[in-house]
Design an enzyme around this catalytic site. Structure first.
Site, PDB file in Angstrom:
ATOM      1  N   CYS A   1       0.763  -1.042  -0.015  1.00  0.00           N
ATOM      2  CA  CYS A   1       0.093  -0.012   0.061  1.00  0.00           C
ATOM      3  C   CYS A   1       0.713   1.309   0.149  1.00  0.00           C
ATOM      4  O   CYS A   1       0.409   2.404  -0.223  1.00  0.00           O
ATOM      5  CB  CYS A   1      -1.048  -0.075   1.381  1.00  0.00           C
ATOM      6  SG  CYS A   1      -1.932  -1.454   1.401  1.00  0.00           S
TER       7      CYS A   1
ATOM      8  N   HIS B   1      -8.983   2.773  -2.444  1.00  0.00           N
ATOM      9  CA  HIS B   1      -7.742   2.562  -2.419  1.00  0.00           C
ATOM     10  C   HIS B   1      -7.150   1.697  -3.537  1.00  0.00           C
ATOM     11  O   HIS B   1      -7.087   0.361  -3.193  1.00  0.00           O
ATOM     12  CB  HIS B   1      -7.438   1.716  -0.938  1.00  0.00           C
ATOM     13  CG  HIS B   1      -6.057   1.303  -0.679  1.00  0.00           C
ATOM     14  ND1 HIS B   1      -4.818   1.995  -1.009  1.00  0.00           N
ATOM     15  CD2 HIS B   1      -5.560   0.187   0.161  1.00  0.00           C
ATOM     16  CE1 HIS B   1      -3.899   1.315  -0.573  1.00  0.00           C
ATOM     17  NE2 HIS B   1      -4.210   0.383   0.034  1.00  0.00           N
TER      18      HIS B   1
ATOM     19  N   CYS C   1       0.343   2.682   6.321  1.00  0.00           N
ATOM     20  CA  CYS C   1       0.640   1.483   6.737  1.00  0.00           C
ATOM     21  C   CYS C   1       0.652   0.527   5.311  1.00  0.00           C
ATOM     22  O   CYS C   1       0.158   0.918   4.380  1.00  0.00           O
ATOM     23  CB  CYS C   1      -0.268   0.681   7.739  1.00  0.00           C
ATOM     24  SG  CYS C   1      -2.012   0.654   7.186  1.00  0.00           S
TER      25      CYS C   1
END
Length: 436
Positions: free
Chosen positions: A99, A392, A422
């Site tokens: 991510c 996302h 994160c």
């Protein structure tokens, strides 16, 4: 606090972000259904170059990332260069940090500029949850390899006769950590229980994210950084993110069942970020190069830091480890920040990190610091909403956050901003940005 580590070239030039752009983000299997990540990357890079007003021949390098990689295009960066009319001599390579992938792309470009190996480069990422690498079972994969080496039809038939019906079924991409078998949502549940994050607080943060994102679109604050996308068959334009719930309520959120721990959980589809398609990119160069080209800086990269922690517990606390490092390297404190933008993978993860930011115990026991970096002023936090609302696309989120934070700092008259995320594998990223 450790000694500041200035991000400057040997000539004293700062690292400039001249422009940033993204596609509208779309939920899985909606607006970009059937559009692979490489095409989304081409769309955003082409438009970024057009808007920046510089010749593509001037781009020395393109660093791009993709988390859910397609076997037929393993180097998405090079495919984007070849598919956008850029010079074939433009260097290009791909990165992956889950991510935090486009954070890594930006960091790599910054390091190349500091080293003097490039003057102008593009960093970014793209992901599609709608076009996935659907695989085959290990048994079938092995049989296909062996069959390719078989010399006769009878040998091939003998190999295939050993397969069972279940061996022929398609295999979807794994959603769990390779090393632990844990899903991200499992870790979010663990963190919610460990740090006392209630369902009500998670739902409230999710609602806040959607409300602020909806307001940002309504006020027109995102129009300059989100392009209009056209995809085959080009019948309609994609103008806005389609995940934002403009009129949702806490009562609606409360009706949803837990998604991971069905009996005792609190993490739901509403207080988690959804699977999303999209792409984002930023144009970077040295300060002197920007001046020579007459390009005003959108902002500067002041510092960055990455972290790695245990994957069995608290895997999503990366921001709490990376942020203190980034602050130290920038020579500032949390109180000096004008804006704080944290990736909202889950409301539980976000709220747990906010608690750790303010925890002296965490600072002493986990970071070896005498005190916490401080409590976050929520009037500075995710002021335009976050990933729960926008969605996302894994590799694109960092570039979205960087561009969004720089534009919002400029709208407010300047200042310092933190972007932090994160990432799977117990990774974390943090960057300090500055707008004068």
């Amino acid at each position: 606090m450790s000694k500041p580590l200035p991000l400057v070239t040997r000539q004293g030039d700062r690292i400039v972000i001249v422009n940033g752009l993204r596609t509208p983000f779309a939920k899985q299997a909606t607006a970009y259904h059937g559009v692979p990540a490489v095409d989304l990357g081409k769309i955003v890079v082409s438009e970024l170059l057009a808007r920046s007003g510089i010749s593509s021949e001037l781009i020395d390098q393109l660093v791009f990332g993709q988390v859910v990689q397609m076997p037929e295009a393993p180097n998405i960066a090079r495919e984007i260069v070849l598919g956008t009319g850029m010079s074939v001599h433009t260097d290009a390579y791909s990165v992956s940090r889950a991510c935090a992938t486009s954070f890594q792309a930006v960091a790599n470009v910054a390091e190349s500029i500091i080293a003097g190996s490039v003057d102008i480069a593009i960093a970014g990422g793209a992901d599609s949850s709608s076009v996935l690498p659907i695989g085959v079972s290990k048994a079938l994969a092995r049989t296909l390899v062996d069959a390719n080496k078989a010399r006769s039809l009878s040998q091939k038939l003998k190999l295939f006769s050993r397969l069972r019906l279940r061996d022929l079924l398609p295999v979807a991409p794994a959603v769990a950590e390779y090393s632990t078998g844990l899903r991200m949502g499992d870790t979010a549940e663990q963190m919610a229980k460990t740090y006392g994050i209630s369902r009500e607080d998670q739902d409230a943060l999710a609602l806040r994210s959607h409300q602020l994102a909806a307001e940002a679109w309504q006020q027109g604050w995102l129009h300059d950084e989100v392009m209009t996308a056209y995809i085959p068959p080009y019948r309609e334009a994609i103008i806005e993110d389609n995940n934002i719930r403009k009129d949702s309520t806490l009562a609606q959120y409360a009706k949803l069942r837990p998604a991971f721990d069905r009996q005792h959980g609190s993490v739901t589809a509403a207080n988690s970020t959804p699977l999303t398609d999209g792409a984002a990119a930023v144009l970077m160069m040295s300060e002197s190069k920007a001046k020579a080209l007459g390009l005003p800086p959108l902002g500067y990269l002041r510092s960055f830091a990455f972290s790695a922690i245990d994957v069995w517990q608290d895997m999503l606390l990366g921001p709490s480890y990376a942020t203190p490092l980034a602050l130290d390297r920038a020579g500032i404190t949390l109180a000096d920040l004008t804006l704080i933008d944290m990736h909202e993978a889950f409301a539980a993860q976000t709220l747990a990190n906010l608690k750790m930011f303010a925890s002296d115990t965490f600072a002493r026991e986990k970071l070896g610091r005498s005190q916490a970096i401080g409590e976050v002023d929520m009037s500075k936090f995710n002021v335009l909403g976050g990933s729960i609302a926008y969605g996302h696309p894994f590799a694109a989120t960092g570039a979205r956050m960087i561009t969004q934070t720089l534009n919002e700092l400029r709208r407010r008259g300047g200042g310092l901003g933190l972007t932090t995320a994160c990432a799977a594998g117990g990774l974390g990223a943090a960057m300090i940005l500055e707008v004068e």
